[in-house]
Write an enzyme that holds these catalytic residues in place. Sequence first.
Site, PDB file in Angstrom:
ATOM      1  N   GLU A 188      25.126  45.106  29.105  1.00  0.00           N
ATOM      2  CA  GLU A 188      24.971  44.343  30.355  1.00  0.00           C
ATOM      3  C   GLU A 188      23.590  44.619  30.925  1.00  0.00           C
ATOM      4  O   GLU A 188      23.183  45.769  31.068  1.00  0.00           O
ATOM      5  CB  GLU A 188      26.059  44.733  31.351  1.00  0.00           C
ATOM      6  CG  GLU A 188      25.872  44.152  32.750  1.00  0.00           C
ATOM      7  CD  GLU A 188      25.744  42.629  32.765  1.00  0.00           C
ATOM      8  OE1 GLU A 188      24.776  42.133  33.372  1.00  0.00           O
ATOM      9  OE2 GLU A 188      26.603  41.952  32.166  1.00  0.00           O
ATOM     10  N   LYS A 189      22.880  43.544  31.294  1.00  0.00           N
ATOM     11  CA  LYS A 189      21.520  43.703  31.797  1.00  0.00           C
ATOM     12  C   LYS A 189      21.438  43.807  33.309  1.00  0.00           C
ATOM     13  O   LYS A 189      20.410  44.196  33.855  1.00  0.00           O
ATOM     14  CB  LYS A 189      20.647  42.541  31.333  1.00  0.00           C
ATOM     15  CG  LYS A 189      21.003  41.190  31.944  1.00  0.00           C
ATOM     16  CD  LYS A 189      20.041  40.108  31.458  1.00  0.00           C
ATOM     17  CE  LYS A 189      20.358  38.758  32.101  1.00  0.00           C
ATOM     18  NZ  LYS A 189      19.419  37.699  31.653  1.00  0.00           N
ATOM     19  N   TYR A 220      27.952  44.878  36.417  1.00  0.00           N
ATOM     20  CA  TYR A 220      29.270  44.651  35.841  1.00  0.00           C
ATOM     21  C   TYR A 220      30.069  43.659  36.698  1.00  0.00           C
ATOM     22  O   TYR A 220      30.017  43.707  37.921  1.00  0.00           O
ATOM     23  CB  TYR A 220      30.025  45.969  35.701  1.00  0.00           C
ATOM     24  CG  TYR A 220      29.370  46.886  34.684  1.00  0.00           C
ATOM     25  CD1 TYR A 220      29.570  46.680  33.328  1.00  0.00           C
ATOM     26  CD2 TYR A 220      28.533  47.917  35.088  1.00  0.00           C
ATOM     27  CE1 TYR A 220      28.937  47.491  32.384  1.00  0.00           C
ATOM     28  CE2 TYR A 220      27.904  48.736  34.158  1.00  0.00           C
ATOM     29  CZ  TYR A 220      28.107  48.513  32.805  1.00  0.00           C
ATOM     30  OH  TYR A 220      27.478  49.304  31.876  1.00  0.00           O
ATOM     31  N   CYS A 236      30.635  35.996  38.565  1.00  0.00           N
ATOM     32  CA  CYS A 236      31.865  35.818  39.332  1.00  0.00           C
ATOM     33  C   CYS A 236      32.027  36.899  40.398  1.00  0.00           C
ATOM     34  O   CYS A 236      32.195  36.604  41.575  1.00  0.00           O
ATOM     35  CB  CYS A 236      33.062  35.829  38.393  1.00  0.00           C
ATOM     36  SG  CYS A 236      34.653  35.747  39.241  1.00  0.00           S
ATOM     37  N   LYS A 288      34.743  33.839  48.240  1.00  0.00           N
ATOM     38  CA  LYS A 288      36.068  33.879  48.858  1.00  0.00           C
ATOM     39  C   LYS A 288      36.097  34.821  50.050  1.00  0.00           C
ATOM     40  O   LYS A 288      36.838  34.598  51.015  1.00  0.00           O
ATOM     41  CB  LYS A 288      37.137  34.283  47.835  1.00  0.00           C
ATOM     42  CG  LYS A 288      37.195  33.378  46.614  1.00  0.00           C
ATOM     43  CD  LYS A 288      37.131  31.898  46.963  1.00  0.00           C
ATOM     44  CE  LYS A 288      36.855  31.037  45.758  1.00  0.00           C
ATOM     45  NZ  LYS A 288      35.457  31.026  45.290  1.00  0.00           N
ATOM     46  N   GLY A 316      30.162  18.840  44.681  1.00  0.00           N
ATOM     47  CA  GLY A 316      31.148  19.434  43.792  1.00  0.00           C
ATOM     48  C   GLY A 316      31.857  20.589  44.464  1.00  0.00           C
ATOM     49  O   GLY A 316      31.755  20.794  45.679  1.00  0.00           O
ATOM     50  N   VAL A 358      24.307  21.625  42.287  1.00  0.00           N
ATOM     51  CA  VAL A 358      24.498  20.459  41.426  1.00  0.00           C
ATOM     52  C   VAL A 358      25.038  20.832  40.054  1.00  0.00           C
ATOM     53  O   VAL A 358      25.028  20.009  39.140  1.00  0.00           O
ATOM     54  CB  VAL A 358      23.185  19.663  41.274  1.00  0.00           C
ATOM     55  CG1 VAL A 358      22.760  19.081  42.606  1.00  0.00           C
ATOM     56  CG2 VAL A 358      22.084  20.539  40.688  1.00  0.00           C
ATOM     57  N   HIS A 364      63.238  30.916  51.433  1.00  0.00           N
ATOM     58  CA  HIS A 364      63.023  30.088  52.627  1.00  0.00           C
ATOM     59  C   HIS A 364      62.708  30.989  53.817  1.00  0.00           C
ATOM     60  O   HIS A 364      63.327  32.029  53.987  1.00  0.00           O
ATOM     61  CB  HIS A 364      64.280  29.272  52.930  1.00  0.00           C
ATOM     62  CG  HIS A 364      64.165  28.461  54.191  1.00  0.00           C
ATOM     63  ND1 HIS A 364      63.439  27.290  54.249  1.00  0.00           N
ATOM     64  CD2 HIS A 364      64.662  28.666  55.437  1.00  0.00           C
ATOM     65  CE1 HIS A 364      63.508  26.800  55.478  1.00  0.00           C
ATOM     66  NE2 HIS A 364      64.241  27.616  56.219  1.00  0.00           N
TER      67      HIS A 364
END
Length: 475
Positions: free
Chosen positions: A39-40, A43, A47, A56, A188, A277, A451
């Site tokens: 991994e550059k 971690y 995302c 989020k 989008g 975009v 319910h």
Amino acid sequence: MVVGDVTTGTEVLVIGAGPGGYVAAIRAAQKGLDTTLVEKDAYGGACLNRGCIPSKALITGSGLAHEAGNAEFMGVHADPAVDMGKMVEWKDGVVDGLTSGVEKLCKANGVNLVAGTASFTGENTVRVAHGGEGQGSETLSFEHAVVATGSRPVQIPGFDFAEDHVWSSAEALDAETVPDRLGVVGGGYIGMELATTYAKLGADVTVVEMLDDILDPYEDDVKRIVRKRAEELGVEFHFGEGASEWSEAPDGGYLLHTETEAGDESTYGVDRILVAVGRQPVTDGLDPGAAGIETDDRGFVETDDRTRTAVEHIHAVGDVAGDPMLAHAASNEGIVAAEVIAGEPAALDRQAVPAAVFTDPEIGTVGMTEADAEDAGFDPVVGQMPFNASGRAMTTGHTEGFVRIVADEEAGFVLGAQIVGPEASELIAEVALAIEMGATLEDVAATVHTHPTLAEAVMEAAENARGQAIHTLNR
């Protein structure tokens, strides 16, 4: 410290520690394979660091502030003040906790971690350049490899992300002040999520989109509900317009210039411009051609249903392998890649991969629409339950939207669902499970749901498709 060039070997080399890469590495190690993860950056990939999780967090924070300030109908009167710097600090804490957790999980499962940038030098070797002066490089030989280098935001001509007032989604998630006026290029899911977030934080938001509506390719009645809600929040839409350039405005802000296909021009006053975009694969520096890996005309690595590239022992997962470009899909692909490498009969199954858009209200979809089912040769039956007939939805004050379920009329098998409304991202999991296990409308309808909950709407939609719903009129 590594100085000079040394060579080490590994059974499985994973390049990129995003949701596809770290999951592939952990599963490969769980299968008893000697696994190395390169991994550059950080971690968790885009995302965890610049996408799903931080967005989020801000969606939650902005939503909480907006809810508190607009609950007079419940008898709640408040005028919340938002400390954007503190909100970003909290968001960063969430991100840091998750990324450090990923690193710990990798180590706990026996994955060898290497910091650096990997470039293929052949079908079974990469060179890893370590960051920092004097750190040198090393060569890694491998029996199998998994490319999981992810994607980055697409940059359009004339809108350089190096400009302070031009944002990619990453800059929008790190801003410690809310601009008075935000221009959003692209309608989008990324553009709409952030447009909604900033509108709730008090910005005047203008969205320009080349197409004739937002959120292509979702169905019209789904998009309409999200667009209407955004307009209620003050978001202004201009369709059929593409961003052409920006210029400085006399008031100290900027002008966002747009143009239609017919050549009609418009300008909008803004303080920041978010360009959303689309995303493009990250392969620069990787030199996939040196390993014989083939890419398409957009740069995505081509793979089969077992995640294999043109070079059978090299796999690709996640955004770098193209659609559906979803974090959870990347993780599933990572598991499949690791299990194929381990000699197991794993393969991708796309029929039950859900998707979610975290707008207000949320969207959750999985499987086929009614039109998809017809095109596939099914005779579909459709059931729908509106949230304005849901007791739980009414108690939250959020009654926009519906649950729609699509099934094969003859056999009753569930084929898909479209949900727009509160907690749609959570509710869609039930239908994804139904499709995965081959459940029928009767199975869903006969499952006793708690319910009062929003999930009852899924049950009622299934009953509606069977013509025997209790809490909504049957078609």
